[in-house]
Design an enzyme around this catalytic site. Structure first.
Site, PDB file in Angstrom:
ATOM      1  N   SER A  84     -13.738 -19.002  10.654  1.00 58.54           N
ATOM      2  CA  SER A  84     -14.605 -19.653   9.681  1.00 58.54           C
ATOM      3  C   SER A  84     -16.043 -19.177   9.858  1.00 58.54           C
ATOM      4  O   SER A  84     -16.320 -17.983   9.750  1.00 58.54           O
ATOM      5  CB  SER A  84     -14.454 -21.171   9.785  1.00 58.54           C
ATOM      6  N   ASP A 128      -7.183 -22.387   0.955  1.00 61.90           N
ATOM      7  CA  ASP A 128      -8.536 -22.413   1.525  1.00 61.90           C
ATOM      8  C   ASP A 128      -9.527 -21.963   0.458  1.00 61.90           C
ATOM      9  O   ASP A 128      -9.314 -20.923  -0.177  1.00 61.90           O
ATOM     10  CB  ASP A 128      -8.578 -21.452   2.720  1.00 61.90           C
ATOM     11  N   HIS A 166      -7.439 -24.285   5.401  1.00 59.69           N
ATOM     12  CA  HIS A 166      -8.526 -23.894   6.292  1.00 59.69           C
ATOM     13  C   HIS A 166      -8.420 -24.670   7.603  1.00 59.69           C
ATOM     14  O   HIS A 166      -8.139 -25.870   7.605  1.00 59.69           O
ATOM     15  CB  HIS A 166      -9.880 -24.193   5.630  1.00 59.69           C
TER      16      HIS A 166
END
Length: 308
Positions: free
Chosen positions: A154, A249, A279
């Site tokens: 991320s 995501d 995610h």
């Protein structure tokens, strides 16, 4: 592909906790709330130690995980996710242990400074300086200086991509590979994956807007390739990459776009989308089978890169 049942179960558990959306609370409270989830433990490794390393503005703590065996080992410098605002060494401990054991490499997890207390470019400069420290001191902890890799998930994937660009721009340190797990690549909320996945799958568009607002000092920071790697005008010669995304995501499209961007610049990049995933799934190794497969895929990519 439909949403994976295990991922759906994780989302239902989170909804049952009745925590307020991250974008509606303070960064300090967001950090408190993130620690309410039980951490992933991960497998045993031969050695784990915390060490002070060089940051951009003073010393940082890094946690060094060493696998069994004589070494010297390849070294993966890892940057945790959390929108540049939340996350720490303890929350990423289990994933780092898993990668250390599976890839037979040293993992150095960096406790970079967080936004909004430290805005861009402070966190990425911390990560760059820590990577340079690892490169210069690898032999002191049984690492192979010729086999330094960077990675993150991320916002950590964003930092790893940015550190790769910085290292090329500044001609040091030598990085052979980058592992980008559903990375943040651009401040762009108009993609189809934001439209499809920006509401109901854990990470929301509103939260990503909030994260970017915490991270950036100036609006035009979003055009800086050290904040938005896809803005890099000279990607040729960057380290080869392994990039994975999740089908549900909001960041999926920008991750896929960056894989194409790198490949088009002759930077060999392997790309995998875990279609039924959300995610954050990479860190759900206790609850989601696909997380174990993703760790395996990352480990294989690291082994291949280190064997060249």
């Amino acid at each position: 592909m439909p949403l994976d049942n295990q991922a759906k179960s994780v989302l239902e558990q989170r909804a049952g906790a009745n925590l307020p959306p991250t974008d509606t609370i303070s960064p300090a409270q967001a950090r408190v709330n993130s620690r309410l989830r039980p951490p992933v433990v991960g497998p045993n490794v031969a050695k784990e130690e915390d060490k002070l390393v060089t940051g951009f503005d003073g010393k940082l703590t890094a946690r060094i995980f060493t696998p069994e065996g004589p070494g010297p080992f390849p070294v993966l410098v890892w940057f945790h996710g959390g929108g540049w605002v939340i996350g720490d060494l303890d929350r990423s401990d289990g994933v780092c242990r898993s990668m250390c054991a599976s890839a037979n490499c040293i993992v150095v997890s960096v406790d970079y400074r967080l936004a909004p207390e430290t805005k861009f470019p402070g966190p990425v400069e911390d990560c760059y300086e820590a990577t340079k420290w690892v490169y210069e001191n690898a032999s002191s902890f049984n690492g192979d200086q010729e086999k330094i890799l960077v990675g993150g998930d991320s916002a950590g994937g964003n930092l790893a991509a940015a550190v790769s660009i910085m290292a090329k721009d500044r001609n040091t340190p030598k990085i052979i590979f980058q592992v980008l797990v559903y990375p943040v690549i651009a401040k762009d909320f108009t993609t189809q994956s934001y439209k499809d996945n920006g509401e109901s799958y854990g990470l929301t568009e509103d939260t990503m807007v909030w994260f970017w607002d915490q991270y950036m000092k100036h609006e035009d920071d979003a055009d800086n390739p050290y904040a938005a790697p896809i803005k890099n005008k000279h990607p040729e010669g960057l380290p080869e990459a392994f990039l994975l995304t999740a089908g549900y995501d909001p960041l999926k499209d920008e991750g896929e776009a960056y894989a194409k961007f790198l490949n088009n610049a002759s930077v060999k990049t392997e790309y995998i989308c875990y279609e039924g995933m959300i995610h954050g799934f990479f860190g759900m190794i206790d609850d989601v089978d696909a997380a174990k497969r993703a760790i395996f895929d990352v480990a294989n990519a690291i082994k291949k890169a280190a064997s060249r």
